[in-house]
Each structure stands twice: as C-alpha cells, then as structure tokens.
Write a protein that holds these residues in place. Structure first.
Motif, PDB file in Angstrom:
ATOM      1  N   GLY A   1       0.890  -1.203   0.003  1.00  0.00           N
ATOM      2  CA  GLY A   1       0.205   0.031   0.188  1.00  0.00           C
ATOM      3  C   GLY A   1       0.928   1.200  -0.064  1.00  0.00           C
ATOM      4  N   ILE A   2       0.258   2.281  -0.309  1.00  0.00           N
ATOM      5  CA  ILE A   2       1.220   3.664  -0.148  1.00  0.00           C
ATOM      6  C   ILE A   2      -0.149   4.693  -0.333  1.00  0.00           C
ATOM      7  N   ALA A   3       0.174   5.915   0.397  1.00  0.00           N
ATOM      8  CA  ALA A   3      -0.736   6.969   0.795  1.00  0.00           C
ATOM      9  C   ALA A   3      -0.152   8.267   0.036  1.00  0.00           C
TER      10      ALA A   3
ATOM     11  N   GLU B   1     -12.124  -7.329   4.801  1.00  0.00           N
ATOM     12  CA  GLU B   1     -11.878  -8.037   5.887  1.00  0.00           C
ATOM     13  C   GLU B   1     -10.353  -8.757   5.878  1.00  0.00           C
ATOM     14  N   GLY B   2      -9.908  -8.902   7.011  1.00  0.00           N
ATOM     15  CA  GLY B   2      -8.899  -9.609   7.075  1.00  0.00           C
ATOM     16  C   GLY B   2      -7.508  -8.874   6.581  1.00  0.00           C
ATOM     17  N   PHE B   3      -6.643  -9.161   6.074  1.00  0.00           N
ATOM     18  CA  PHE B   3      -5.233  -8.396   5.714  1.00  0.00           C
ATOM     19  C   PHE B   3      -5.648  -7.107   4.744  1.00  0.00           C
ATOM     20  N   ILE B   4      -6.638  -7.435   3.767  1.00  0.00           N
ATOM     21  CA  ILE B   4      -6.854  -6.330   2.780  1.00  0.00           C
ATOM     22  C   ILE B   4      -7.600  -5.055   3.908  1.00  0.00           C
ATOM     23  N   ALA B   5      -8.622  -5.671   4.841  1.00  0.00           N
ATOM     24  CA  ALA B   5      -9.161  -4.433   5.609  1.00  0.00           C
ATOM     25  C   ALA B   5      -7.985  -3.697   6.610  1.00  0.00           C
ATOM     26  N   ARG B   6      -6.998  -4.432   6.864  1.00  0.00           N
ATOM     27  CA  ARG B   6      -5.893  -3.958   7.604  1.00  0.00           C
ATOM     28  C   ARG B   6      -5.008  -2.818   6.916  1.00  0.00           C
ATOM     29  N   ILE B   7      -4.764  -3.477   5.497  1.00  0.00           N
ATOM     30  CA  ILE B   7      -4.070  -2.248   4.699  1.00  0.00           C
ATOM     31  C   ILE B   7      -4.800  -1.147   4.570  1.00  0.00           C
ATOM     32  N   PHE B   8      -6.254  -1.312   4.349  1.00  0.00           N
ATOM     33  CA  PHE B   8      -7.145   0.003   4.015  1.00  0.00           C
ATOM     34  C   PHE B   8      -6.984   0.715   5.404  1.00  0.00           C
ATOM     35  N   GLN B   9      -7.098   0.139   6.553  1.00  0.00           N
ATOM     36  CA  GLN B   9      -7.051   1.031   7.832  1.00  0.00           C
ATOM     37  C   GLN B   9      -5.664   1.776   8.045  1.00  0.00           C
ATOM     38  N   HIS B  10      -4.720   1.109   7.690  1.00  0.00           N
ATOM     39  CA  HIS B  10      -3.286   1.713   7.683  1.00  0.00           C
ATOM     40  C   HIS B  10      -3.266   2.967   6.531  1.00  0.00           C
ATOM     41  N   GLU B  11      -3.592   2.792   5.529  1.00  0.00           N
ATOM     42  CA  GLU B  11      -3.724   3.948   4.485  1.00  0.00           C
ATOM     43  C   GLU B  11      -4.818   4.896   4.835  1.00  0.00           C
ATOM     44  N   PHE B  12      -5.700   4.505   5.358  1.00  0.00           N
ATOM     45  CA  PHE B  12      -6.797   5.309   5.897  1.00  0.00           C
ATOM     46  C   PHE B  12      -6.268   6.459   6.767  1.00  0.00           C
TER      47      PHE B  12
END
Ligand SMILES: O=C(O)C[C@@H](Cc1ccccc1)C(=O)SCC(=O)c1ccccc1
Ligand SMILES: [Zn+2]
Length: 154
Positions: free
Chosen positions: A44-46, A130-141
């Motif tokens: 991911g990258i923001a 959910e899971g890892f993809i939800a984790r990435i989304f929350q990190h970038e958010f």
C-alpha cells in the motif's frame, strides 16, 4: 520513483485534502505512486507519503513472508474514502510502514470494515473488506488523517 516522506515530516501529520478534480494529472500521480510502492515492495502507499496531501491511496495485497495467506489483489486506487461500519472484533497483526523503514509493529485493527470510496474515474464504490486487505485499508486511511504506525502500535 517518487521520494517517500519519513516519520517526523509535517506532511505525514496533516489531514489530507479531498480530491475534487479527476484529470490526467491525478492518473499520472496514481501511476507514479503504484511504481513507487512496487519498487519499495509495499502492499500500500498513501499520497501524503509522496508529499501530496490528498485523500488518495493505493492498496495491493499479495502473499508475502509475513502474510503467506494474503489474497492476491490487483492494485486498487482509493479516493476520498469513508469507513461506514467497523466490526467489534479486533485482530492483532504485524505491520510495516514505508515512512518508518526497518520497523515492524503489532497493531490492533478491525477484522472487517464497510468502506465507500471513489475510483480514478470518480465512480463511487461501497464494499465490505476483511482480514489483511481491511488491515491495509485502515493503515492507509490513517495516513490520510495524519496518523502513522507509531501512534497505533500496541
Ligand atoms: O506505509 C505504507 O502505507 C505501506 C505499508 C502498508 C501496510 C503493510 C502491512 C500492513 C498494513 C499496511 C507496507 O507495505 S510495509 C511493507 C510490507 O510489505 C509489509 C510489512 C509488514 C507486513 C506485511 C507487509
Ligand atoms: Zn504507512
């Protein structure tokens, strides 16, 4: 490859501005961010991480040494995101950050989230992650709210 802001730089502490113009310049920025993320082996990258305080990030899951069961997901450009709902259930997991190199932290994240965002053409998308993809989304958010791993580490 775009220069990546490191922890402590002001741009990482700002709340990013909404994207209002979906023009070729935006497409070019997304392209450059994708290339930068891939060169840095990120998932991911923001935009604030490449010194652009805009509500835009890219998430791209793929199996990696820390998440060997991570789903393979084509890179997704996420613009003006909202988290509509979040599961009560939280899950601890290891995260890294391209702006805090060589660090890995355990972070609690919601197991599932309902999200709404625009794609590069300005179309609204709404889905559960959910899971890892939800984790990435929350990190970038978090990056778009001026929050980094250091503030979230357990
Ligand atoms: O700083 C970033 O936004 C990129 C970051 C995204 C991220 C990694 C792990 C969990 C959530 C979000 C990275 O891609 S760090 C490098 C990496 O690929 C990685 C690091 C730890 C675990 C899994 C992947
Ligand atoms: Zn990060």
């Amino acid at each position: 490859m775009l220069p990546i802001a490191t922890y402590g730089e002001a741009v990482l502490r700002q709340v990013a501005a909404p994207v209002t113009v979906f023009d070729s310049e935006l497409h070019q920025l997304a392209e450059q961010m994708l290339h930068t993320m891939q060169q840095a082996n990120g998932v991911g990258i923001a935009a604030p991480q490449v010194h652009r305080s805009l509500q835009l990030f890219i998430m791209a899951s793929n199996p990696n040494p820390r998440y060997p069961t991570a789903p393979i997901m084509a890179p997704q450009v996420v613009i003006n995101p909202q988290i509509l709902q979040a599961s009560e259930q939280m899950v601890a997991g290891e995260e890294g950050c391209l702006s805090i190199p060589q660090q890995r932290c355990q972070v609690m994240r919601h197991q599932a989230i309902e999200v709404k965002y625009q794609d590069l053409s300005g179309e609204w998308c709404q889905e559960w992650l959910e899971g890892f993809i939800a984790r990435i989304f929350q990190h970038e958010f978090d990056h778009l709210q001026g929050i980094t791993l250091k503030e979230r580490a357990t």
